[in-house]
Design a protein around this motif. Structure first.
Motif, PDB file in Angstrom:
ATOM      1  N   SER A   1       0.853  -1.189   0.000  1.00 32.10           N
ATOM      2  CA  SER A   1       0.000   0.000   0.000  1.00 32.10           C
ATOM      3  C   SER A   1       0.888   1.238   0.000  1.00 32.10           C
ATOM      4  N   ARG A   2       0.296   2.369  -0.322  1.00 32.75           N
ATOM      5  CA  ARG A   2       1.049   3.616  -0.292  1.00 32.75           C
ATOM      6  C   ARG A   2       0.136   4.740   0.192  1.00 32.75           C
ATOM      7  N   PRO A   3       0.702   5.788   0.766  1.00 36.49           N
ATOM      8  CA  PRO A   3      -0.128   6.878   1.289  1.00 36.49           C
ATOM      9  C   PRO A   3      -0.662   7.774   0.178  1.00 36.49           C
ATOM     10  N   LEU A   4      -1.914   8.185   0.338  1.00 39.84           N
ATOM     11  CA  LEU A   4      -2.550   9.079  -0.632  1.00 39.84           C
ATOM     12  C   LEU A   4      -2.787  10.474  -0.073  1.00 39.84           C
ATOM     13  N   ALA A   5      -3.001  10.569   1.234  1.00 41.47           N
ATOM     14  CA  ALA A   5      -3.289  11.863   1.860  1.00 41.47           C
ATOM     15  C   ALA A   5      -2.700  11.866   3.253  1.00 41.47           C
ATOM     16  N   LEU A   6      -2.391  13.061   3.732  1.00 42.79           N
ATOM     17  CA  LEU A   6      -1.722  13.206   5.020  1.00 42.79           C
ATOM     18  C   LEU A   6      -2.297  14.424   5.726  1.00 42.79           C
ATOM     19  N   TYR A   7      -2.584  14.272   7.026  1.00 46.11           N
ATOM     20  CA  TYR A   7      -2.969  15.428   7.832  1.00 46.11           C
ATOM     21  C   TYR A   7      -2.065  15.467   9.050  1.00 46.11           C
ATOM     22  N   ARG A   8      -1.409  16.596   9.251  1.00 47.46           N
ATOM     23  CA  ARG A   8      -0.451  16.776  10.331  1.00 47.46           C
ATOM     24  C   ARG A   8      -1.071  17.587  11.459  1.00 47.46           C
ATOM     25  N   ALA A   9      -0.966  17.099  12.700  1.00 49.35           N
ATOM     26  CA  ALA A   9      -1.389  17.809  13.893  1.00 49.35           C
ATOM     27  C   ALA A   9      -0.277  17.660  14.924  1.00 49.35           C
ATOM     28  N   PRO A  10      -0.236  18.502  15.959  1.00 48.73           N
ATOM     29  CA  PRO A  10       0.838  18.399  16.954  1.00 48.73           C
ATOM     30  C   PRO A  10       0.961  16.988  17.534  1.00 48.73           C
ATOM     31  N   GLY A  11       2.108  16.344  17.278  1.00 45.66           N
ATOM     32  CA  GLY A  11       2.347  15.001  17.786  1.00 45.66           C
ATOM     33  C   GLY A  11       1.714  13.887  16.985  1.00 45.66           C
ATOM     34  N   HIS A  12       1.022  14.214  15.891  1.00 43.96           N
ATOM     35  CA  HIS A  12       0.315  13.210  15.099  1.00 43.96           C
ATOM     36  C   HIS A  12       0.572  13.416  13.611  1.00 43.96           C
ATOM     37  N   ALA A  13       0.670  12.315  12.879  1.00 43.33           N
ATOM     38  CA  ALA A  13       0.682  12.337  11.419  1.00 43.33           C
ATOM     39  C   ALA A  13      -0.339  11.308  10.956  1.00 43.33           C
ATOM     40  N   PHE A  14      -1.536  11.778  10.594  1.00 44.54           N
ATOM     41  CA  PHE A  14      -2.598  10.892  10.126  1.00 44.54           C
ATOM     42  C   PHE A  14      -2.421  10.666   8.627  1.00 44.54           C
ATOM     43  N   ALA A  15      -2.479   9.416   8.204  1.00 50.13           N
ATOM     44  CA  ALA A  15      -2.281   9.091   6.788  1.00 50.13           C
ATOM     45  C   ALA A  15      -3.415   8.201   6.282  1.00 50.13           C
ATOM     46  N   LEU A  16      -3.807   8.429   5.052  1.00 52.19           N
ATOM     47  CA  LEU A  16      -4.783   7.593   4.353  1.00 52.19           C
ATOM     48  C   LEU A  16      -4.043   6.799   3.291  1.00 52.19           C
ATOM     49  N   TRP A  17      -4.282   5.474   3.255  1.00 55.45           N
ATOM     50  CA  TRP A  17      -3.549   4.583   2.368  1.00 55.45           C
ATOM     51  C   TRP A  17      -4.458   4.015   1.285  1.00 55.45           C
ATOM     52  N   THR A  18      -3.834   3.512   0.213  1.00 53.91           N
ATOM     53  CA  THR A  18      -4.600   3.040  -0.938  1.00 53.91           C
ATOM     54  C   THR A  18      -5.533   1.882  -0.605  1.00 53.91           C
ATOM     55  N   ASP A  19      -5.227   1.101   0.431  1.00 53.65           N
ATOM     56  CA  ASP A  19      -6.095  -0.018   0.779  1.00 53.65           C
ATOM     57  C   ASP A  19      -7.232   0.384   1.719  1.00 53.65           C
ATOM     58  N   GLY A  20      -7.392   1.693   1.968  1.00 58.98           N
ATOM     59  CA  GLY A  20      -8.473   2.161   2.822  1.00 58.98           C
ATOM     60  C   GLY A  20      -8.135   2.203   4.293  1.00 58.98           C
ATOM     61  N   MET A  21      -6.882   1.973   4.646  1.00 61.98           N
ATOM     62  CA  MET A  21      -6.460   2.029   6.037  1.00 61.98           C
ATOM     63  C   MET A  21      -6.111   3.472   6.408  1.00 61.98           C
ATOM     64  N   VAL A  22      -6.463   3.850   7.633  1.00 59.97           N
ATOM     65  CA  VAL A  22      -6.071   5.139   8.191  1.00 59.97           C
ATOM     66  C   VAL A  22      -5.139   4.854   9.362  1.00 59.97           C
ATOM     67  N   THR A  23      -4.020   5.570   9.433  1.00 63.76           N
ATOM     68  CA  THR A  23      -3.035   5.337  10.490  1.00 63.76           C
ATOM     69  C   THR A  23      -2.677   6.647  11.167  1.00 63.76           C
ATOM     70  N   ASP A  24      -2.168   6.519  12.390  1.00 62.86           N
ATOM     71  CA  ASP A  24      -1.636   7.667  13.115  1.00 62.86           C
ATOM     72  C   ASP A  24      -0.226   7.316  13.568  1.00 62.86           C
ATOM     73  N   THR A  25       0.722   8.161  13.215  1.00 62.17           N
ATOM     74  CA  THR A  25       2.121   7.927  13.552  1.00 62.17           C
ATOM     75  C   THR A  25       2.635   9.071  14.418  1.00 62.17           C
ATOM     76  N   GLY A  26       3.360   8.718  15.478  1.00 61.38           N
ATOM     77  CA  GLY A  26       4.003   9.706  16.337  1.00 61.38           C
ATOM     78  C   GLY A  26       5.500   9.702  16.126  1.00 61.38           C
ATOM     79  N   PRO A  27       6.237  10.434  16.947  1.00 60.33           N
ATOM     80  CA  PRO A  27       7.682  10.546  16.742  1.00 60.33           C
ATOM     81  C   PRO A  27       8.438   9.231  16.913  1.00 60.33           C
ATOM     82  N   ARG A  28       7.867   8.269  17.648  1.00 59.13           N
ATOM     83  CA  ARG A  28       8.614   7.053  17.954  1.00 59.13           C
ATOM     84  C   ARG A  28       7.941   5.764  17.493  1.00 59.13           C
ATOM     85  N   ARG A  29       6.673   5.837  17.077  1.00 55.65           N
ATOM     86  CA  ARG A  29       5.994   4.592  16.735  1.00 55.65           C
ATOM     87  C   ARG A  29       4.712   4.884  15.968  1.00 55.65           C
TER      88      ARG A  29
END
Length: 232
Positions: free
Chosen positions: A74-102
């Motif tokens: 899969s690959r990311p299609l869209a990204l929304y950045r907030a303090p301490g969060h990086a929300f990503a939308l992926w081609t398979d329909g998954m939404v993820t939240d990534t922080g500085p360490r995990r």
């Protein structure tokens, strides 16, 4: 050199290996994820972007990578950045939240992958913040709006589209902390009836008493909802 000395030499080489590779640390997590951390000054301002098939955080001043996050198949299609969060939308329909360490959480949204298939342009507007601090994230699809708590990915509420209508993620507005969503109904309704207004607590209606979105232990002592006054 005898066998004992050879063995000690080999052990010393193995122990030294982490010192050589300390600049990069890779975590393999579920869903085919790969999260790589790179050494960098902890206080340096960080930006996040989509680069190739991964989400990448990098030092604003030097461009040095802080971490990269990719998912197998899969690959990311869209990204929304907030303090301490990086929300990503992926081609398979998954939404993820990534922080500085995990990677904090993954959420699969029903039907989203199929709707995005072959149409990466549709990703625009799917990820929408629901408050100024992005404590709540909306995932907008034609069939429904799903609201997730940013801290842990907990699904807090769902808003289905009216029968015969569909939400349009590309047509949204954020006046005064409210998310306005276009909900076209094939021309049967007036334009005002083709709008939906939501915030972090759900659909905005007069006199509503929503449950609230506090983490366990952070809510009101009586565990009651948040009373919202009727408009004057």
């Amino acid at each position: 050199m005898d066998r004992t000395r050879l063995a000690l030499t080999a052990v010393a080489a193995v122990l030294a290996l982490p010192l050589v590779t300390a600049a990069q640390h890779a975590d393999r997590t579920p869903y085919g994820d790969r999260f790589d951390r790179f050494a960098a000054p902890p206080a340096a301002p960080v930006a996040v972007r989509i680069r190739g098939a991964a989400v990448e955080a990098y030092d604003r001043a030097t461009g040095a990578r802080r971490w990269t996050y990719g998912r197998r198949g899969s690959r990311p299609l869209a990204l929304y950045r907030a303090p301490g969060h990086a929300f990503a939308l992926w081609t398979d329909g998954m939404v993820t939240d990534t922080g500085p360490r995990r990677v904090r959480w993954h959420r699969a949204v029903p039907g989203l992958g199929a709707w995005l298939a072959g149409r990466p342009d549709r990703a625009a507007g799917v990820l929408q913040p629901l408050d100024a601090g992005a404590r709540m994230l909306a995932v907008v699809t034609p069939e429904r709006v799903s609201a997730f708590r940013a801290a842990d990915g907990d699904l807090r509420w769902l808003l289905p589209a009216k029968r015969g209508c569909a939400f349009d993620p590309a047509r949204t507005a954020h006046p005064h902390g409210v998310l306005l969503l276009a909900q076209p109904c094939g021309g049967r309704d007036s334009w005002s009836q083709e709008l939906a207004a939501v915030d972090g607590l759900g659909k905005i209606t007069p006199g509503r008493t929503p449950l609230g979105n506090d983490l366990p232990g952070e809510g009101r002592p009586d565990r009651g909802g948040n009373r919202v006054a009727q408009p004057s």
